[in-house]
Design a protein around this motif. Structure first.
Motif, PDB file in Angstrom:
ATOM      1  N   UNK A 101      14.192   6.794  -4.756  1.00 39.79           N
ATOM      2  CA  UNK A 101      14.666   5.428  -4.944  1.00 39.79           C
ATOM      3  C   UNK A 101      15.001   4.780  -3.604  1.00 39.79           C
ATOM      4  N   UNK A 102      15.697   5.519  -2.750  1.00 36.03           N
ATOM      5  CA  UNK A 102      16.049   4.990  -1.432  1.00 36.03           C
ATOM      6  C   UNK A 102      14.801   4.704  -0.608  1.00 36.03           C
ATOM      7  N   UNK A 103      13.807   5.593  -0.691  1.00 37.50           N
ATOM      8  CA  UNK A 103      12.555   5.394   0.043  1.00 37.50           C
ATOM      9  C   UNK A 103      11.876   4.105  -0.417  1.00 37.50           C
ATOM     10  N   UNK A 104      11.742   3.931  -1.738  1.00 42.58           N
ATOM     11  CA  UNK A 104      11.066   2.753  -2.273  1.00 42.58           C
ATOM     12  C   UNK A 104      11.842   1.477  -1.973  1.00 42.58           C
ATOM     13  N   UNK A 105      13.165   1.527  -2.049  1.00 38.76           N
ATOM     14  CA  UNK A 105      13.986   0.348  -1.746  1.00 38.76           C
ATOM     15  C   UNK A 105      13.897  -0.001  -0.267  1.00 38.76           C
ATOM     16  N   UNK A 106      13.979   0.994   0.597  1.00 38.29           N
ATOM     17  CA  UNK A 106      13.871   0.766   2.037  1.00 38.29           C
ATOM     18  C   UNK A 106      12.526   0.134   2.374  1.00 38.29           C
ATOM     19  N   UNK A 107      11.474   0.637   1.763  1.00 37.78           N
ATOM     20  CA  UNK A 107      10.130   0.109   1.993  1.00 37.78           C
ATOM     21  C   UNK A 107      10.056  -1.355   1.559  1.00 37.78           C
ATOM     22  N   UNK A 108      10.637  -1.667   0.421  1.00 39.64           N
ATOM     23  CA  UNK A 108      10.630  -3.035  -0.110  1.00 39.64           C
ATOM     24  C   UNK A 108      11.398  -3.980   0.810  1.00 39.64           C
ATOM     25  N   UNK A 109      12.570  -3.582   1.258  1.00 41.58           N
ATOM     26  CA  UNK A 109      13.380  -4.428   2.133  1.00 41.58           C
ATOM     27  C   UNK A 109      12.643  -4.677   3.451  1.00 41.58           C
TER      28      UNK A 109
ATOM     29  N   UNK B  25       0.862  -1.173   0.000  1.00 42.29           N
ATOM     30  CA  UNK B  25       0.000   0.000   0.000  1.00 42.29           C
ATOM     31  C   UNK B  25       0.901   1.227   0.000  1.00 42.29           C
ATOM     32  N   UNK B  26       0.397   2.325  -0.524  1.00 46.67           N
ATOM     33  CA  UNK B  26       1.091   3.607  -0.416  1.00 46.67           C
ATOM     34  C   UNK B  26       0.067   4.623   0.071  1.00 46.67           C
ATOM     35  N   UNK B  27       0.517   5.504   0.951  1.00 48.08           N
ATOM     36  CA  UNK B  27      -0.382   6.428   1.629  1.00 48.08           C
ATOM     37  C   UNK B  27      -0.003   7.879   1.361  1.00 48.08           C
ATOM     38  N   UNK B  28      -0.859   8.765   1.823  1.00 44.93           N
ATOM     39  CA  UNK B  28      -0.671  10.205   1.675  1.00 44.93           C
ATOM     40  C   UNK B  28       0.747  10.620   2.075  1.00 44.93           C
ATOM     41  N   UNK B  29       1.269  11.609   1.355  1.00 45.48           N
ATOM     42  CA  UNK B  29       2.594  12.183   1.606  1.00 45.48           C
ATOM     43  C   UNK B  29       3.734  11.182   1.408  1.00 45.48           C
ATOM     44  N   UNK B  30       3.562  10.300   0.436  1.00 42.56           N
ATOM     45  CA  UNK B  30       4.652   9.380   0.109  1.00 42.56           C
ATOM     46  C   UNK B  30       4.742   9.218  -1.407  1.00 42.56           C
ATOM     47  N   UNK B  31       5.908   8.774  -1.843  1.00 40.96           N
ATOM     48  CA  UNK B  31       6.115   8.494  -3.255  1.00 40.96           C
ATOM     49  C   UNK B  31       5.645   7.080  -3.563  1.00 40.96           C
ATOM     50  N   UNK B  32       5.257   6.860  -4.788  1.00 42.32           N
ATOM     51  CA  UNK B  32       4.980   5.509  -5.238  1.00 42.32           C
ATOM     52  C   UNK B  32       5.208   5.441  -6.744  1.00 42.32           C
ATOM     53  N   UNK B  33       5.508   4.270  -7.210  1.00 43.94           N
ATOM     54  CA  UNK B  33       5.505   3.932  -8.634  1.00 43.94           C
ATOM     55  C   UNK B  33       5.802   2.444  -8.748  1.00 43.94           C
ATOM     56  N   UNK B  34       5.565   1.895  -9.913  1.00 50.24           N
ATOM     57  CA  UNK B  34       6.012   0.528 -10.197  1.00 50.24           C
ATOM     58  C   UNK B  34       7.482   0.681 -10.556  1.00 50.24           C
ATOM     59  N   UNK B  35       8.334   0.692  -9.532  1.00 50.29           N
ATOM     60  CA  UNK B  35       9.716   1.121  -9.695  1.00 50.29           C
ATOM     61  C   UNK B  35      10.507   0.274 -10.671  1.00 50.29           C
ATOM     62  N   UNK B  36      10.237  -1.015 -10.753  1.00 50.73           N
ATOM     63  CA  UNK B  36      10.970  -1.838 -11.714  1.00 50.73           C
ATOM     64  C   UNK B  36      10.702  -1.374 -13.139  1.00 50.73           C
ATOM     65  N   UNK B  37       9.458  -1.083 -13.440  1.00 48.59           N
ATOM     66  CA  UNK B  37       9.073  -0.622 -14.777  1.00 48.59           C
ATOM     67  C   UNK B  37       9.570   0.800 -15.033  1.00 48.59           C
TER      68      UNK B  37
END
Length: 187
Positions: free
Chosen positions: A126-134, A69-81
């Motif tokens: 990128x760091x935010x999305x990677x940290x979230x994934x890990x 899930x992604x919530x208000x005040x955060x970045x999101x995308x299908x980062x691999x694509x």
């Protein structure tokens, strides 16, 4: 757009850099339950959620599996694509009405060429999305479903009530009936 300006201000971006970045943004609005991106499409945007909740899912064996899930005040995308410029295998859905501030991959690349701050933004996103994934992977490997639900409840208490039970259950890796029992134990 104030939420994005405040976000960048906290990161130390100058007013000029923020203005240049904001000039490249596109506001996109989606209704509740509307698909933002489908399997087989190319992710063209890195987006900041001003309002709303976004769900990531895949379909396996004719079953939807929610994995983020992604919530208000955060970045999101299908980062691999987005970063690899390949078609995605995921679906991204607006769970509630959403307003997004999005920058296209093309505009972001242009900003990278002329603005050091844009490179910093790209690195931060990128760091935010990677940290979230890990963290998500570690939670799946080391936490019980109840602990995963409690963590989500602690981090996003006001939004959790807006997410249908079946999506929450899928996210923590249980059936809805098990999540109902977990909720009863917690309350």
């Amino acid at each position: 757009m104030n939420s994005l300006i405040v976000y960048f201000g906290k990161l130390g971006f100058s007013e000029n850099d923020i203005t240049e970045f904001l000039s490249c943004l596109k506001t996109r609005k989606f209704s509740a339950n509307e698909l933002i991106l489908s399997n087989g499409q190319l992710e063209n945007y890195l987006s900041f959620i001003d309002t709303g909740i976004v769900r990531y899912f895949v379909i396996a064996n004719d079953k939807e599996i929610t994995f983020d899930f992604a919530f208000r005040n955060s970045f999101y995308c299908a980062y691999d694509s987005f970063y690899n410029r390949t078609k995605t295998e995921v679906y991204i859905q607006a769970l509630t009405d959403c307003e997004l501030y999005s920058i296209s991959n093309e505009n972001l690349q242009k900003l990278y060429e002329r603005c050091e701050t844009a490179k910093k933004l790209g690195r931060i996103a990128t760091e935010y999305l990677l940290d979230k994934k890990v963290k998500r992977e570690l939670n799946l490997l080391t936490k019980t479903p109840q602990e995963r639900y409690q963590k989500l409840l602690d981090e996003q208490p006001k939004y959790i009530q807006q997410i249908p039970l079946k999506y929450l259950a899928s996210y923590i890796g249980v059936v809805p009936e098990t999540l109902s029992r977990i909720r009863k134990r917690i309350s």
